[in-house]
Design an enzyme around this catalytic site. Structure first.
Site, PDB file in Angstrom:
ATOM      1  N   CYS A 170      -3.668   1.061   1.649  1.00 36.99           N
ATOM      2  CA  CYS A 170      -4.981   0.410   1.051  1.00 36.99           C
ATOM      3  C   CYS A 170      -4.818   0.194   2.748  1.00 36.99           C
ATOM      4  O   CYS A 170      -4.002  -0.612   4.017  1.00 36.99           O
ATOM      5  CB  CYS A 170      -4.543  -0.703   0.800  1.00 36.99           C
ATOM      6  SG  CYS A 170      -3.880   0.105  -0.922  1.00 36.99           S
ATOM      7  N   GLY A 171      -6.272  -0.328   2.965  1.00 38.39           N
ATOM      8  CA  GLY A 171      -6.453  -0.830   4.665  1.00 38.39           C
ATOM      9  C   GLY A 171      -6.494  -0.175   5.296  1.00 38.39           C
ATOM     10  O   GLY A 171      -6.956   1.112   5.763  1.00 38.39           O
TER      11      GLY A 171
END
Length: 231
Positions: free
Chosen positions: A76-77
């Site tokens: 994620c991210g």
């Protein structure tokens, strides 16, 4: 934002605003930029500017790799790594711990019992450092990479030897997580989630134990089978 040695290097991260010193330190350890406590002179958080300032004798090659050879991971991210996962500098991990399945199940219950934000939101990740008896350190973050880095950073600053410990996680055990674990000197990763094919390949190469899908009273051991012994 991480600011290294007064702006010589900087990078931005997406995270929850907790344990920021540990997150910054753990990230640098996992990327090979920081190896010894003596190399870190100071770390300071400025909440108003959303910055963590670090001063130390960081490995310049590792810092350059983060800037020039960043590999986006299965995360994620900003999850990923600047490390070359095929680099010969990666050595096999040490002997580490041995543990039975029933004790792993007990530790998993203790671990998830601490994960209040993970249980209430369903959108975070939790991570813990444990020995064969108890959970020692615990952290949560929006990304599994960050949660792992927070645990390793706290252990580093507390002077805890992780070579005879294990890490429990809620997220996938992927190649980047394995590379972080090898860099930190861990020998066992345990998760209630899946193990990726590349994660298992790397773990096998470096002698790391991967345990996945630890849920209820069952678990899968993918690599490093000698560390999970009969009860």
């Amino acid at each position: 934002e991480l600011d290294l040695n007064d702006g010589q290097h900087s990078l931005a991260m997406l995270c929850l605003p907790h344990d920021l010193e540990a997150l910054a330190v753990g990230f640098l350890i996992g990327e090979g930029a920081l190896r010894e406590r003596s190399e870190l002179r100071d770390v300071r958080v400025n909440i108003e500017s959303n910055k963590v300032f670090l001063h130390g004798d960081f490995d310049e090659d590792a810092l350059e790799a983060m800037a020039n050879r960043w590999t986006w991971g299965t995360g994620c991210g900003s999850g990923g790594t600047g490390r070359d996962l095929d680099d010969a500098a990666f050595g096999r991990v040490g002997k580490g711990v041995t543990i039975g399945p029933s004790k792993l199940i007990e530790l998993a219950k203790e671990f998830t019992g601490k994960a209040d934000m993970w249980k209430s939101t369903g959108g975070l990740h939790a991570c813990a450092l444990a020995d064969t008896e108890n959970v020692l350190l615990f952290a949560e973050d929006v990304g599994r990479h960050n949660a792992f880095d927070k645990i390793m950073g706290r252990a580093f600053m507390k002077g805890i030897d992780v070579s005879d410990k294990m890490v429990l996680m809620t997220g996938r055990l992927s190649a980047e997580i394995v590379s972080k674990a090898v860099a930190c000197g861990l020998t066992m990763l345990v998760s209630r989630s899946a193990v990726t094919a590349l994660g298992a390949k790397l773990a096998g190469r470096f002698g790391l134990t991967l345990v996945g899908f630890l849920r209820g009273k069952r678990l899968n051991v993918y690599t490093g089978f000698d560390r999970v012994v009969e009860d």
